[in-house]
Design an enzyme around this catalytic site. Structure first.
Site, PDB file in Angstrom:
ATOM      1  N   SER A 228       0.831  -1.200   0.000  1.00 45.33           N
ATOM      2  CA  SER A 228       0.000   0.000   0.000  1.00 45.33           C
ATOM      3  C   SER A 228       0.864   1.248   0.000  1.00 45.33           C
ATOM      4  O   SER A 228       2.055   1.197   0.306  1.00 45.33           O
ATOM      5  CB  SER A 228      -0.905   0.044   1.246  1.00 45.33           C
ATOM      6  OG  SER A 228      -1.621  -1.148   1.410  1.00 45.33           O
ATOM      7  N   ASN A 229       0.214   2.360  -0.307  1.00 43.14           N
ATOM      8  CA  ASN A 229       0.731   3.692  -0.002  1.00 43.14           C
ATOM      9  C   ASN A 229      -0.184   4.311   1.048  1.00 43.14           C
ATOM     10  O   ASN A 229      -1.397   4.065   1.046  1.00 43.14           O
ATOM     11  CB  ASN A 229       0.714   4.602  -1.236  1.00 43.14           C
ATOM     12  CG  ASN A 229       1.606   4.094  -2.346  1.00 43.14           C
ATOM     13  OD1 ASN A 229       2.746   3.707  -2.117  1.00 43.14           O
ATOM     14  ND2 ASN A 229       1.083   4.108  -3.571  1.00 43.14           N
TER      15      ASN A 229
END
Length: 786
Positions: A228-229
């Protein structure tokens, strides 16, 4: 704070105990309107479910059990086949209904049905989940109510509809579509927790046998770029000094780990909206009125291997402190359907040690390996996610995390309406200190794999995991050890270690099992920090300095490629100076047109970008070649965002990679400036932007293949950006924009199968409806009584 939610919701409870009704609501979005449904009260459940634009459900209920009931019913309307398939997997019954030779991805790569069944039946036969439901850290009464209601809601929908009348042709009339139990839901939660840990060893555990010698370097099967970011943006960097959160999980686009979007409201107790992994009854990435949070897959390890010293002549006996210990053996029985429909039984003997299950890899005459996963004993996360949904401040969120310590494989990034941000890897991490690693990683295999994988010497009992005094779960680190940071500018993570959570305030002092300190950052992580710096300076073309919702949305879907920003101009210069380059096969290739294409390319992975395909084919080859990509300016820990840089374009591998790229693209009959969206799209031919982390994209999209297939495409999208959330926490309440990239329903016949995917194609977002007035403002209603 104690909330008497039953009394606070008494009015709602009374309103929902009447006859079942359905209200059709017209919306203003131009999308297919969704219904408001009052589900029948049944024995003790009643919920109102309002679907707004794109089918997004908002569940209003008087109790957590009823909220689970409404959620289970609604989720099943959209995704029953996916849920039934997941339950089939977790029960270990795929071979019984589908035969032994099919494959399923349990989160660690494909496993055959019979291997998957063996793995899950070994857990189920040992009553692992049942033990956790009655143990010291068992789920709370509220968590149990939610799960019980969820299972009841699923079964109510299946009872009302019938397997033979399901709207999804994928599983309509299938014998394996059956009612579920609360235990099935808890198993779903437990299996989710094993990502990055035990589930990556599914096949290796299921096929372990003495002397099998399957491979030489035991390691879990993993997906690259799954992660993820996440950004938490504070009062120092937002235009109105509010808190903001960007959530951008990168998860599979099919199967049991897709996200679903939902709002759960229990007046006086819970009001939370966001994304929820299929089959789970809690919001895992989301927000309430005052706080928003998200997660990224943290760099901390979720398992360690133990190398077992075997007793000579006895491959199933190992030595600990000089004393012999026989492995525990258990027979797992798997029912298997043959091609003629006859069901027979496959029996496999699995082996266990004091450290955990023995795996197939490198089980020789002298040594074997066992794996211990840190989340095998974790079933606390329903309570933690409920707690995050109720927290109003960063302080309250931190208190919830310290209490439960259940985040399975993720860290947490959050912000509240005061503009305070938070990063914490208060997750379930094996308690292996650096001193213990120095002492216990003492075999040739251990030295070769450290620190990527920790292999402890199982011949010494004092190499077992330790336990911090403040740890809830034995064998793990407590919150006092976990890296944490609170700021008023920003915190971020893109699946790297906690060290560079904030480029101006690096974190140090945490054990290496959490991740490296002062090491080279991935292109994606570097771009993340650069995007924040550019927004703060107002140099990204998105308006005046500082974050607001439009600029946060624009940054998220800008589809920048860091490798292009770093190296494109130098590669073009090299290309123009060398109009003919030698390919790997020795062929001389005219690259003049390639020079022009790259010079004109916008350096992005947009669907309309021309040059992205050429850059991908070139760059991914170059970084895999030695000597390929070499930086003239090396990594400098004092400048981690901007180094390394300056690509050496004289290396033979880099030049040959450009020639090879031209050859490959033309051999597929494609123009060198083919639009990226003509090669990367969904099964329904909807173009999808974004690229891989290796190319330096922030907006991750991974297709089936990273280089062109025979048909001139990259194959269907497998994983990448999934539930994207941009949340602003104002004094007047949250303002939120979302995109569920693959849409709400896995049912190909559903109007919500691709509607948000089309939005995503055009970089459009859904304006979230959060308050009851906003939800009701979708238009006029008509009532149908049953």
């Amino acid at each position: 704070m104690r909330i008497k939610y039953k009394r606070a919701s008494a009015g709602l409870a009374a309103a929902l105990t009447g006859a079942a009704v359905a209200t059709v609501v017209a919306t203003n979005a131009g999308a297919t309107p969704g219904p408001t449904v009052h589900l029948g009260a049944g024995e003790h459940y009643a919920a109102q479910v309002t679907r707004t634009e794109y089918g997004i459900p908002h569940v209003l209920a008087p109790t957590l059990g009823s909220a689970g009931y409404g959620y289970g019913y609604t989720f099943t309307q959209d995704n029953l086949c996916s849920l039934a398939d997941a339950v089939l997997t977790l029960r270990g019954e795929r071979s019984k209904f589908l035969g032994p030779d099919g494959t399923v991805d349990n989160g660690g790569g494909p496993a055959t049905n019979v291997d998957s069944d063996t793995y899950f039946r070994s857990l189920n036969d040992a009553h692992v989940v049942e033990r956790l439901l009655t143990g010291r850290n068992a789920p709370s009464k509220q968590a149990r109510e939610l799960v019980a209601g969820y299972a009841a809601g699923v079964n109510r929908y299946l009872r009302d509809t019938g397997a033979d009348r399901l709207p999804d042709p994928t599983c309509r009339g299938k014998a394996w579509v059956r009612p579920i139990t609360e235990l099935d839901v808890w198993r779903m939660m437990h299996h989710l927790n094993q990502l990055g840990g035990l589930s990556g060893f599914t096949t290796s555990i299921a096929t372990a046998a003495p002397g099998k010698q399957n491979g030489t370097a035991p390691a879990p099967a993993v997906h690259n770029d799954i992660g993820s970011n996440a950004w938490g943006l504070g009062s120092d960097v937002t235009k109105d000094h509010s808190g903001m959160v960007l959530g951008n999980p990168h998860f599979p686009w099919s199967g049991m780990f897709r996200f679903y979007q939902v709002q759960l409201t229990v007046p006086g107790l819970l009001d939370v909206a966001g994304g929820s992994v299929f089959g789970t009854p809690t919001v895992e990435v989301g927000h309430n009125h005052d706080l928003a949070w998200t997660h990224t897959v943290s760099s901390a390890q979720r398992f360690t291997l133990f190398q077992l010293k075997l007793q000579p002549g006895h491959p199933t006996t190992y030595l600990v402190d000089g004393k012999a210990e026989p492995m525990k053996q258990k027979v797992v029985r798997v029912p298997v359907r043959g091609k003629d429909g006859t069901v027979t039984e496959v029996r496999r003997t699995l082996y266990d040690s004091r450290y955990g299950p023995v795996i197939a890899d490198s089980w020789g005459a002298d040594s074997a390996f066992a794996v211990r996963g840190s989340n095998v004993d974790n079933l606390r996360d329903v309570d933690e996610w409920l707690g995050l949904g109720r927290a109003r401040t960063i302080g309250e969120l931190n208190a919830v995390q310290r209490k439960h310590q259940s985040m399975p494989f993720v860290d947490t990034i959050a912000a509240d309406k005061s503009g305070t941000t938070y990063y914490g890897d208060v997750s379930v991490v094996p308690n292996v200190t650096d001193a213990q690693a120095a002492r216990c990683v003492d075999t040739p295999e251990g030295h070769a794999m450290y620190p990527r994988t920790i292999v402890l010497d199982g011949a010494h009992g004092n190499c077992a995991w330790g336990t911090d005094k403040d740890a809830v779960q034995p064998g793990t680190f407590g919150p006092s050890t976990a890296p944490q940071l609170t700021r008023h500018d920003y915190v971020s993570n893109s699946n790297e270690s906690a060290w560079l959570t904030n480029a101006d305030a690096p974190l140090t002092g945490f054990p290496r099992i959490y991740g490296d300190i002062a090491d080279t950052r991935s292109p994606r992580d570097r771009l993340s920090h650069q995007m924040i710096a550019d927004r703060r300076a107002g140099t990204d073309g998105l308006g005046a300095p500082g974050f607001d919702l439009p600029s946060l949305q624009g940054a998220m879907l800008g589809d920048r490629e860091l490798t292009a920003e770093m190296a494109k101009s130098d590669v073009v210069a090299m290309c123009r100076a060398n109009p003919s380059l030698t390919a790997t096969d020795g062929t001389t290739v005219d690259v003049r047109q390639a020079c022009d294409v790259l010079a004109k390319w916008d350096g992005k992975a947009d669907t309309t970008s021309r040059g992205t395909v050429l850059w991908r084919e070139f760059w991914l080859r170059a970084i895999a070649t030695k000597p390929g990509v070499h930086y003239l300016v090396p990594f400098d820990p004092e400048h981690p965002v901007t180094t390394p840089n300056k690509v050496d374009t004289s290396t033979p591998g880099l030049r040959a990679s450009l020639a090879d790229a031209v050859q490959v693209i033309t051999a597929h009959g494609l123009a060198l400036d083919v639009a990226f969206g003509d090669t990367q799209f969904t099964d329904g031919r909807i173009p999808v932007a974004g690229c891989t982390g290796a190319e330096g994209c922030f907006n991750i999209t991974n297709a089936a293949d990273r280089t062109l297939r025979d048909d001139g495409t990259y194959g269907p999208i497998e994983f990448g950006s999934s539930f994207i959330m941009a949340a602003q926490l104002t004094p007047d309440g949250p303002r939120v924009r979302t995109i569920l990239t693959y849409s709400l329903s896995a049912n190909p016949a559903s109007p919500h199968h691709t509607d948000q995917t089309v939005l995503y194609q055009h970089k459009q977002w859904v304006t979230e409806r959060f308050t009851q007035d906003e939800i009701a403002a979708g238009g006029s209603a008509s009532t149908i009584r049953e």
